[in-house]
Write a protein that holds these residues in place. Structure first.
Motif, short mmCIF file in Angstrom:
data_model
loop_
_atom_site.label_atom_id
_atom_site.label_comp_id
_atom_site.label_asym_id
_atom_site.label_seq_id
_atom_site.Cartn_x
_atom_site.Cartn_y
_atom_site.Cartn_z
N VAL A 133 3.64 -7.06 9.24
CA VAL A 133 3.70 -6.31 8.09
C VAL A 133 4.85 -5.61 8.05
CG1 VAL A 133 2.06 -4.11 7.68
CG2 VAL A 133 1.10 -6.04 8.31
N ARG A 140 4.32 0.26 2.37
CA ARG A 140 3.67 -0.54 3.85
C ARG A 140 3.11 -1.86 3.88
NH1 ARG A 140 4.72 -0.46 8.60
NH2 ARG A 140 2.91 -1.08 10.13
N ASP A 180 7.68 -2.07 6.44
CA ASP A 180 7.37 -0.64 5.77
C ASP A 180 8.92 -0.91 4.63
OD1 ASP A 180 5.58 1.02 6.68
OD2 ASP A 180 6.88 1.13 8.76
N GLU A 185 2.34 -5.78 3.24
CA GLU A 185 2.18 -7.42 4.42
C GLU A 185 2.34 -8.31 3.45
OE1 GLU A 185 -2.75 -9.13 5.67
OE2 GLU A 185 -2.35 -7.25 4.53
N THR A 206 0.89 -1.36 0.44
CA THR A 206 0.20 0.03 -0.09
C THR A 206 0.60 1.46 0.02
OG1 THR A 206 -1.84 -1.25 1.39
CG2 THR A 206 -1.57 1.67 1.30
N GLU A 228 7.00 5.01 -1.05
CA GLU A 228 7.60 4.12 -0.29
C GLU A 228 6.05 3.79 0.29
OE1 GLU A 228 9.94 4.75 1.97
OE2 GLU A 228 10.84 6.48 1.03
N THR A 268 2.37 4.88 0.47
CA THR A 268 2.69 5.79 1.45
C THR A 268 2.80 7.41 1.23
OG1 THR A 268 4.47 5.05 2.65
CG2 THR A 268 2.66 3.83 2.95
#
Length: 266
Positions: free
Chosen positions: A116, A108, A118, A110, A86, A106, A88
């Protein structure tokens, strides 16, 4: 691939400079030419070529640049694990290829095991697609379990792999079930009109639960009424307002169990 290209470029650079120095130091000057021809002459071509080739090799094998030329993930990530990334944040790095900017994204992420973390990726993005990179957009990414500081956006073109990763993520969050996924895979595709929209107020993983009253049109043109529950990201709630037409799937033997189909990045 990247490491091999860089190693070959460095090896050529070392050879070129070494040969130039060897030629200059071992040259035996005569009374006519003196010692200058040991350093000035055709032997200068190799270090000049190396001075151009080595920086180019490192530049064009940078993160995301080689992939832009090949259209594939780097060899390091080609068979890596697939996760759900996702966005960010993102920014341009200042590097461009054929007037297309390189962007640092950047994420995030999973992973397939539910963990999870970064991370970030660099890739060349056409100017016409820059507007698609917004915080909250979900993309399939390739990652190395032992080194999660860097990922690559999946370029395999295998939508099935990406969809399975997304499905497992939604199941872990309680947003869908394997039964609903089975209906989405095996059920009949149809269209439905939203006649009622209720929001009970429950939230899971940032998704809001909605309860929809639907009128579904069968393939033969007849209709039936049913209701469906679905967890949606806030950006997708506008797609199920009263009066909207949505895609659905259902099994002919169980018309009361309807699954709504919406884009991932709605």
């Amino acid at each position: 691939m990247k490491s091999k290209i860089r190693a070959a470029a460095v090896a050529f650079g070392v050879f070129a400079v070494g040969y130039y120095l060897y030629y200059g130091l071992t040259n035996r000057p005569d009374e006519v030419t003196g010692s200058m021809l040991g350093w000035v002459g055709p032997q200068m071509a190799l270090p000049i070529i190396a001075a151009t080739l080595v920086p180019m090799a490192f530049a064009f094998t940078g993160d995301g640049i080689l992939a832009a030329f090949t259209g594939r993930n780097s060899s390091e990530f080609r068979n890596a694990e697939v996760g759900i990334g996702t966005i960010t944040a993102f920014r341009q790095t200042g590097v461009s290829v054929n007037d297309q900017p390189q962007v640092r994204i950047e994420f995030r992420v999973e992973g397939g095991d539910g963990k999870v973390f970064d991370s970030h990726a660099k890739m060349i993005v056409p100017l016409t697609e820059l507007a698609l990179l917004q915080p909250g957009v979900v993309l399939p990414v390739r990652y190395l379990p032992g080194r999660t500081d860097k990922v690559e956006v999946d370029r395999s073109g295998d939508t099935g792999v990406a969809q399975r990763a997304m499905n497992e993520s939604l199941i872990r969050k309680g947003i869908t079930t394997r039964g609903k996924l089975d209906i989405a895979e095996r059920g009949l595709a149809a269209q439905a009109v939203v006649r009622r929209l209720d929001v009970p107020g429950r939230i899971r993983g940032g998704y809001t639960e909605v309860v929809l009253g639907l009128v579904v049109t069968r393939p033969d043109g007849t209709t039936f009424e049913t209701s469906a529950e679905k967890y949606l990201p806030p950006t997708a709630v506008g797609l199920v307002q009263v009066g909207r037409i949505v895609g659905v799937h259902y099994l002919p033997g169980n018309e009361q169990e309807v699954v709504i189909a919406l884009p991932v990045n709605a």
